[in-house]
Design an enzyme around this catalytic site. Structure first.
Site, PDB file in Angstrom:
ATOM      1  N   GLU A 135      27.515  75.025  54.901  1.00  0.00           N
ATOM      2  CA  GLU A 135      28.954  74.865  55.123  1.00  0.00           C
ATOM      3  C   GLU A 135      29.570  76.245  54.989  1.00  0.00           C
ATOM      4  O   GLU A 135      29.571  76.828  53.907  1.00  0.00           O
ATOM      5  CB  GLU A 135      29.540  73.882  54.113  1.00  0.00           C
ATOM      6  CG  GLU A 135      30.976  73.495  54.416  1.00  0.00           C
ATOM      7  CD  GLU A 135      31.956  74.123  53.450  1.00  0.00           C
ATOM      8  OE1 GLU A 135      32.678  75.039  53.887  1.00  0.00           O
ATOM      9  OE2 GLU A 135      31.996  73.706  52.291  1.00  0.00           O
ATOM     10  N   LYS A 172      21.113  79.126  42.562  1.00  0.00           N
ATOM     11  CA  LYS A 172      21.591  80.501  42.445  1.00  0.00           C
ATOM     12  C   LYS A 172      23.107  80.467  42.588  1.00  0.00           C
ATOM     13  O   LYS A 172      23.643  80.406  43.680  1.00  0.00           O
ATOM     14  CB  LYS A 172      20.966  81.376  43.542  1.00  0.00           C
ATOM     15  CG  LYS A 172      20.812  82.865  43.145  1.00  0.00           C
ATOM     16  CD  LYS A 172      22.110  83.580  42.872  1.00  0.00           C
ATOM     17  CE  LYS A 172      22.871  83.895  44.137  1.00  0.00           C
ATOM     18  NZ  LYS A 172      24.126  84.707  43.839  1.00  0.00           N
ATOM     19  N   GLU A 175      38.936  84.800  58.913  1.00  0.00           N
ATOM     20  CA  GLU A 175      39.138  84.114  57.632  1.00  0.00           C
ATOM     21  C   GLU A 175      39.557  85.125  56.568  1.00  0.00           C
ATOM     22  O   GLU A 175      38.873  86.121  56.335  1.00  0.00           O
ATOM     23  CB  GLU A 175      37.860  83.396  57.194  1.00  0.00           C
ATOM     24  CG  GLU A 175      38.036  82.605  55.913  1.00  0.00           C
ATOM     25  CD  GLU A 175      36.788  81.843  55.513  1.00  0.00           C
ATOM     26  OE1 GLU A 175      36.907  80.678  55.100  1.00  0.00           O
ATOM     27  OE2 GLU A 175      35.691  82.425  55.603  1.00  0.00           O
ATOM     28  N   CYS A 178      37.792  76.846  51.762  1.00  0.00           N
ATOM     29  CA  CYS A 178      37.296  76.933  53.134  1.00  0.00           C
ATOM     30  C   CYS A 178      38.110  76.075  54.088  1.00  0.00           C
ATOM     31  O   CYS A 178      38.202  76.383  55.279  1.00  0.00           O
ATOM     32  CB  CYS A 178      35.827  76.539  53.184  1.00  0.00           C
ATOM     33  SG  CYS A 178      35.476  74.926  52.451  1.00  0.00           S
TER      34      CYS A 178
END
Length: 497
Positions: free
Chosen positions: A255, A180, A387, A289
């Site tokens: 992750e 997906k 973040e 990331c």
């Protein structure tokens, strides 16, 4: 983009065939430099996920893929790698167009994806069987088997390459998969079906369902026919997936987000640290990331570093992703762009803005943001703690080694960290004290596929890379064979009389 042949629609790929959604639903895909709709994609739901999982289960239960010798699977993976590498230019153009990634940074993604397939093809062939012998008594060996159907959910930043990180080890291990991809960037994922078919992958081994994460992704996570989930994305979604998989105790590898510190001591090579930290947060438009988005700088060189960093950031070339001179392109989607802008506005009240902070004047439309630098950022600031996932960096001073470590660890995340110093003792000591799954010393993010990749705290569950990836996609069955006489306590021995 000139010369790029774009489809008008993107469909699912299930059991060897392209198909639309069962209920006919679609969603629009935007091009980030103008936010114009350039294609529609089939919007999968639970019905489409059902069909994809059923195909994957049949291929796993009845098909040849899980039962092939490792060498046979590896030959197909090598052919996949060759096919991927052969279309490096086309893929780079697609990724740049679909994600807003500068074309010079998009180039090479196909080569990296191809290397993932070659690496895991080599690894699965070289993998040794474990055996433990008790002389004259017992032989114990480990029978490694593919787990089953793997659900793979991938992000929108460098999507094709990150898809290969999951597809290569899952297929090498003998699993069948349902992918997906992220709804913001489905274009390059549509290439996998043709690549796999031409390489000889059996029908049903690879299945792809496009769709919105809260619908198609949720159905994949909760589906009883899916044995494990590998996810890369932000932490809030990771927590939702963790809860959704808990009922069936599915294997998880996730992750997640990061707010990675770069700790720069006064004795460091400041020129190298500047180059690396600028690249580390502004390459890939800051949408990475492992971005070094918190710079912790020792006070004796703090003012010099901030001034030089701000001048360099202001000189970064922001522009059309297709222009080879562009260093920062357009952010991926207007929703994400607005989110990043909100953080910039918040930062104005929390710290000192020394570069950027808004849309470049020469780019009146699209998701463009000038590289933005805040200095004197307190640890309590949202731009320090949260973040942002864009070209925004926070710089904070420190006075002692202990304070540097404390600041580095004072966030919920623990994905990556960077340490800059010419003191070897300090380099090892500080790296070991930082709460991060990965640390680079005097370097930016240089990836070694053999080493573990993943985070701690809110940055993830589990690690992938090398044999750790194959461990995730396989089950280890211990088989115990008796070689000598069996000496078992004889319960109920009087019954033999």
């Amino acid at each position: 983009m000139s010369g790029l042949q774009l489809p008008k629609t993107i469909q699912h790929y299930i059991d060897g065939a392209f198909v639309g959604s069962a209920h006919g639903e679609t969603f629009d895909v935007l091009e980030p430099t103008t936010n114009a709709v350039y294609l529609t994609a089939s919007a999968g739901d639970a019905t489409d996920i059902d069909a994809a999982v059923a195909a994957a289960r049949r291929a796993f239960r009845d098909g040849p893929w899980p039962r092939m010798r490792n060498r046979e699977r590896a030959r197909i993976l090598y052919r996949i790698a060759d096919a991927v590498e052969a279309q490096d230019e086309t893929l780079a153009a697609m990724e740049s167009f679909d994600t807003g990634l500068p074309i010079t940074q998009a180039k090479g993604q196909a080569r990296r994806a191809a290397e993932n397939f070659r690496f895991f093809a080599d690894l699965v062939v070289a993998q040794a069987d474990e055996a433990y012998r008790v002389p004259g008594m017992q032989l114990n060996y480990v029978n490694r088997k593919p787990v089953g159907v793997a659900g793979l959910i991938t992000p929108w930043n460098t999507p094709f390459m990150l898809e290969s990180w999951k597809l290569a080890p899952a297929l090498a291990a003998g699993c069948t998969v349902v992918l997906k991809p992220a709804e913001f960037t489905p274009l390059s994922a549509s290439l996998w079906a043709r690549i796999f078919t031409e390489a000889g992958l059996p029908d049903g081994v690879f299945n792809l369902v496009n769709g919105i994460g809260e619908v198609a992704g949720d159905a994949l996570v909760k589906h009883p026919g899916v044995d494990l989930i590998s996810f890369t994305g932000e932490t809030t979604t990771g927590r939702t997936i963790f809860a959704g998989a808990a009922d069936r105790l599915k294997g998880l590898s996730m992750e997640l987000g990061g707010k990675s510190p770069a700790v720069i001591f006064a004795d460091a090579d400041l020129d190298a640290a500047l180059d690396s930290t600028l690249f580390g947060v502004f390459s890939l438009n800051g949408e990475r990331c492992t971005a070094s988005s918190r710079l912790l700088v020792e006070r004796p060189v703090y003012d010099e570093f901030v001034a030089r960093y701000a001048r360099r950031a202001a000189a970064v070339k922001v522009g059309d992703p297709a222009d080879p001179a562009t260093e920062v392109g357009a952010l991926v989607h207007p929703e994400h762009y607005e989110r990043v802008l909100n953080y910039v506005e918040t930062g104005r009240s929390e710290a000192k803005l020394v570069a950027g902070g808004g849309r470049p004047e020469h780019l009146p439309e699209g998701n463009y943001l000038a590289p933005t630098v805040f200095a004197d950022v307190p640890r309590t600031a949202r731009i320090f703690q949260e973040e942002i996932f864009g070209p925004v960096v926070a710089i904070t001073p420190f006075d002692t080694e202990d304070e540097a470590v404390e600041l580095a660890n004072d966030v919920q995340y623990g994905l990556a960290a960077y340490v800059w110093t010419n003191d070897l003792r300090r380099a090892h000591d500080v790296s070991g004290r930082i709460e991060a799954g990965m640390v680079w010393i005097n370097s930016h993010n240089v990836r070694d596929l053999r080493s573990p990749f993943g985070g701690v705290k809110a940055s993830g569950v589990g690690h992938e890379g090398g044999y750790r990836s194959l461990d995730f996609y396989t089950e280890e069955q211990a088989v115990h064979v008796t070689l000598g006489d069996v000496h078992t306590p004889r319960f109920g021995k009087d019954g033999d009389q």
